[in-house]
Design an enzyme around this catalytic site. Sequence first.
Site: not given
Length: 387
Positions: A72, A223-224, A244, A324
């Site tokens: 992504h 995607e997030e 990912d 993140h």
Amino acid sequence: MSRLAIDHEYMLSVLEKLLQIPSPTGYTDPVVRFVSRELERQGLSVELTRRGAIRAIRPGKRESGARAIVSHLDTLGAQVKMLKDNGRLEIVPIGHWSARFAEGARATVFADGGGYRGTILPLKASGHTFNTEIDTLPIGWDHVEFRIDAIARNKEDIERLGIEVGDIIAIDPQPEFLDNGFIVSRHLDNKAGVAVALAALKALQDEQAETPVDIHFLFTIAEEVGVGASSVLTHNVASMITVDNGTTAPGQNSDEFGVTIGMADQTGPFDYHLAKKLATLCQENEIRYQKDIFRYYRSDSASAVEAGADVRTALITFGVDASHGYERIHTHALRSLAELITAYVVSPVMITRDFKETSGVKGFTRQPTGEARQELSPEVEDEELGE
């Protein structure tokens, strides 16, 4: 061995360029154009969905039973929630990330007339004014604000700048590529996965490698926020590998070196046979790997299956420390992932029944159900037999 040599410098160069392109979910047009140009430069034709998810098909010996590699393009970010009377912006997150990592971040808010630089700050940011209160302020999105680097003393000033509720905010990546192979940056999830996929494609093109089926290189844009690969697959695709990040945190088995194969995420187990094949390919190609389960994690694979795609899915990851947040990875994992992708796409199709969307039970897969027999040494086996 079936793995191909990876152009390491190309992979890192592409990653560095990707990190410099702002692409929070909802603001992905610039990165879509960049990746589309890169795919075309490598000789593939590009198809875009209405909103900009990318599909580029590398032809194999047959169309049916195609394999897909998906990563992504979108990243975490923020959005303007309110124009405040003090000339600052109330903000909300795009994607799931902690305001703990937002405090102090440099960022750009994109208005219709262009971007304005600024900083995300706690509501009480000055130690000379608030003294120890800056240490007791709670952590959360209600306790931060965006300071615009322009004349903005009140709400009316913000309106004159053309900034409105809903405008997207991109967080600076602050990348560092260290000589020891470590890379530290925001948004390695999933700019690093995109670089891996492009590097694997380059290796296939450089070697003019043949594949038994078409390979669909897919790049999603939401995607997030959970949308991911929900609308980019075609019916020809029988299996899909998601590239990912994996989390190298206490209680996890992921690693910043080698490939981490995801065995399950919060939506359940990945395909038994596809995950097993990937592990076998790692063994046969001397690619370091480990397996992990992610309880608070979902990926493009989950969104595809939830949208009704009847495909085998698997997840391969590069270990990320502080996902993140201020993320850290190692180039060893990126190279390992790219090598595994090349080994996978050139490998024979073992489940030929998957060439059709539906068929009878003949050729259907099997999983072991009998009791395993422990392999004993000759000495122990003699004792077990009473000899």
